[in-house]
Design a protein around this motif. Structure first.
Motif, short mmCIF file in Angstrom:
data_model
loop_
_atom_site.label_atom_id
_atom_site.label_comp_id
_atom_site.label_asym_id
_atom_site.label_seq_id
_atom_site.Cartn_x
_atom_site.Cartn_y
_atom_site.Cartn_z
N UNK A 179 0.84 -1.20 0.00
CA UNK A 179 0.00 0.00 0.00
C UNK A 179 0.88 1.26 0.00
N UNK A 180 1.98 1.21 0.75
CA UNK A 180 2.91 2.33 0.77
C UNK A 180 3.55 2.53 -0.61
N UNK A 181 3.80 1.41 -1.30
CA UNK A 181 4.32 1.52 -2.67
C UNK A 181 3.30 2.24 -3.53
N UNK A 182 2.01 1.90 -3.35
CA UNK A 182 0.95 2.54 -4.12
C UNK A 182 0.90 4.05 -3.83
N UNK A 183 1.01 4.42 -2.57
CA UNK A 183 1.02 5.84 -2.21
C UNK A 183 2.20 6.55 -2.87
N UNK A 184 3.36 5.89 -2.81
CA UNK A 184 4.57 6.48 -3.39
C UNK A 184 4.42 6.69 -4.89
N UNK A 185 3.82 5.69 -5.54
CA UNK A 185 3.61 5.79 -6.98
C UNK A 185 2.77 7.03 -7.29
N UNK A 186 1.70 7.23 -6.53
CA UNK A 186 0.84 8.39 -6.75
C UNK A 186 1.61 9.69 -6.53
#
Lengths: 268, 253
Positions: A179-186
């Motif tokens: 989920x943190x990877x997803x936030x970072x991507x955004x």
């Protein structure tokens, strides 16, 4: 360059760059040591579906990207845990499906939106104030995550079985990491665009890993390297009128190959 | 109290049964040698007891507690010490991981933790490697660092999965001499292919090949050897060349 700093858009660009670099350096380090670069790539590209969805529904694009990439991240984390051997294929499918959904939804949205390109290749020189706020909040989430779970993450990334045996909640932690990877991507989409996200996540930690043998130091060095690449890229883009995202990645890639070359020379 | 108590345990990967009807009652303070053919389920059973894998049926108690409540009571030394290649961490930091459970999430490591980790690293003669990246260590050195990590937990029981695979003959003797010393204060379970350790170090033997055969013998006589390796479902004896007609006499635990 100095006169450029007096422009509001340039200040915003640097602030956006700073936010992106912090998250990227920290999460990128965990992505590289956990060997989940491909998963991150899948999430980044699937995020396009979220942007398409946001345009279709007429909501704030980064919110669309955020919701969509978190959902895709959870799905991908589930797949990669339940079927490790075939996970790469499924992630590849999600990767393209996300982009396809984004394109179809854009097709269905009346009036073509030129701005869509900026999510593919970044538009750091045109970051609005509202995006900056969202980026700051996401950054805070990433930093809190790492402060709170650093030791657990270190144990899990180094030796998952041992971590489980001493009671580290490895499964929830893995979901949280994705989920943190997803936030970072955004966070990075605004800076270099989702097509180039992977370079910013993986290049600095990879370079740092060669010279630094400590997870914390690797995170800090990755943040610093990212900042260096971003500022240099921005300067090149301003001076030679180049696309900023691509210029940043060119700088990072050049550093990557130089580090590989000199690293090998020093070794031999 | 029993260190390990297992009742009617079963585990399978999909359709493929790995462990069937496994029961075991291991008293505290034992030095258990676990033998059996590759793929027989030795590592699987260890991982179930450690909470890494979950059984399909049956019950496991560790010092009277459920597996999840017992987290931190068993110091685990995995078989594959070459895992996480390239991970940026030094030997001291690895050993320090053993203190995590005792300290809780927010407490910083204090002098007592550092002293404890130093002393176990000294005991295993790896204190001079404390600052070295784990990646640069040899297999045997890595293994002793991993044992330091397990001992730093101050565990009640120590699990070692095939610890002899990465050390030479002398290193192996040193290792088992230390384990014998440690056995005075903790229960020890060692998975090993090397059957010569049993008469010299073990106090009991378990042979695992889908089923589990347990023998609580302080020493291994030829008679016991026959009992330990004999029996249906344990192929180890065949590879040892023990004649089939010597099979029998073992108890199914």
């Amino acid at each position: 360059m100095l006169e450029a700093l007096s422009f509001g858009f340039m200040q915003n660009a640097l602030l956006a760059g700073l936010f992106a670099c912090i998250a990227c350096g920290i999460i990128g380090t965990l992505v590289v040591v956990n060997r989940i670069v491909f998963i991150s790539g899948g999430i980044a590209h699937a995020a396009y579906g979220g942007i398409g969805l946001a345009f279709f529904l007429g909501i704030f694009p980064l919110f669309g990207a955020l919701g969509f990439s978190v959902a895709v991240g959870v799905l991908v984390a589930f797949i990669s845990m339940s079927n490790k051997k075939r996970a790469d294929t499924v992630i590849g499918v999600v990767w393209s499906l996300g982009m396809a959904v984004g394109i179809i939804l854009t097709d269905l949205t009346p009036g073509y939106n030129v701005d869509l390109m900026s999510y593919l290749f970044g538009s750091i020189l045109a970051v609005p104030q509202s995006d900056l706020w969202l980026m700051a909040v996401l950054d805070l989430a990433v930093v809190l995550f790492i402060v709170f779970f650093f030791r657990d993450l270190q144990a899990m990334s180094f030796d998952e079985d041992f971590a489980v045996s001493i009671g580290v909640p490895v499964k929830p932690l893995y979901y949280l990491l994705i989920i943190m990877v997803a936030l970072t991507v955004v966070l990075i989409i605004r800076v270099v665009g989702l097509i180039l996200v992977i370079a910013m996540i993986s290049i600095p930690p990879y370079i740092a890993e060669r010279y630094v043998k400590d997870l914390r130091l690797m995170m800090v060095s990755s943040v610093v390297l990212n900042l260096l690449f971003t500022v240099t890229g921005l300067w090149l883009s301003y001076t030679f009128n180049l696309t900023s995202g691509a210029a940043i990645i060119m700088v990072a890639s050049a550093a990557f190959f130089l580090s590989e070359f000199f690293g090998r020379v020093i070794k031999s | 109290m029993n260190a390990i108590e297992i009742n009617d345990l079963g585990f399978s990967y999909g359709e493929n049964p790995i462990l069937t009807d496994v029961s075991l009652a291991l008293p505290e303070g034992e030095f258990l040698a676990v033998i059996g053919p590759n793929g027989g389920g030795k590592s699987t059973l260890l991982k179930i007891i450690l909470g890494i894998l979950r059984q399909n049926r049956g019950e496991v108690r560790v010092f009277g507690k459920t597996v999840s409540d017992a987290a931190g009571l068993i110091g685990y030394v995995p078989q594959d010490v070459t895992s996480a290649r390239g991970f940026p961490i030094n030997a001291f930091q690895v050993a320090m991981m053993g203190r995590m459970k005792l300290k809780g999430r927010f407490a910083r490591a204090d002098r007592a933790d550092i002293e404890k980790v130093r002393s176990v690293m000294e005991y295993l003669e790896v204190e001079h490697l404390a600052g070295s990246p784990v990646d640069n260590l040899s297999g045997g050195q890595k293994q002793r660092v991993f044992i330091s990590r397990a001992l730093a937990m101050e565990p009640k029981m120590l699990f070692l999965d095939e610890p002899t695979s990465s050390v030479d003959t002398k290193g192996q003797k040193d290792l088992f001499d230390r384990l014998r010393e440690l056995n005075k204060t903790m229960t020890i379970v060692v998975v090993s292919h090397d059957l010569s350790i049993i008469p010299r170090y073990a106090t009991s033997v378990a042979c695992i090949n889908n089923k589990l055969h347990f023998h609580s013998s302080p020493e291994v006589t030829p008679e016991m050897l026959r009992m330990a390796y004999g029996g249906t479902g344990c192929d180890e004896c065949d590879s040892l060349g023990i004649p089939q007609n010597l099979h029998g006499g073992h108890t199914h635990a």
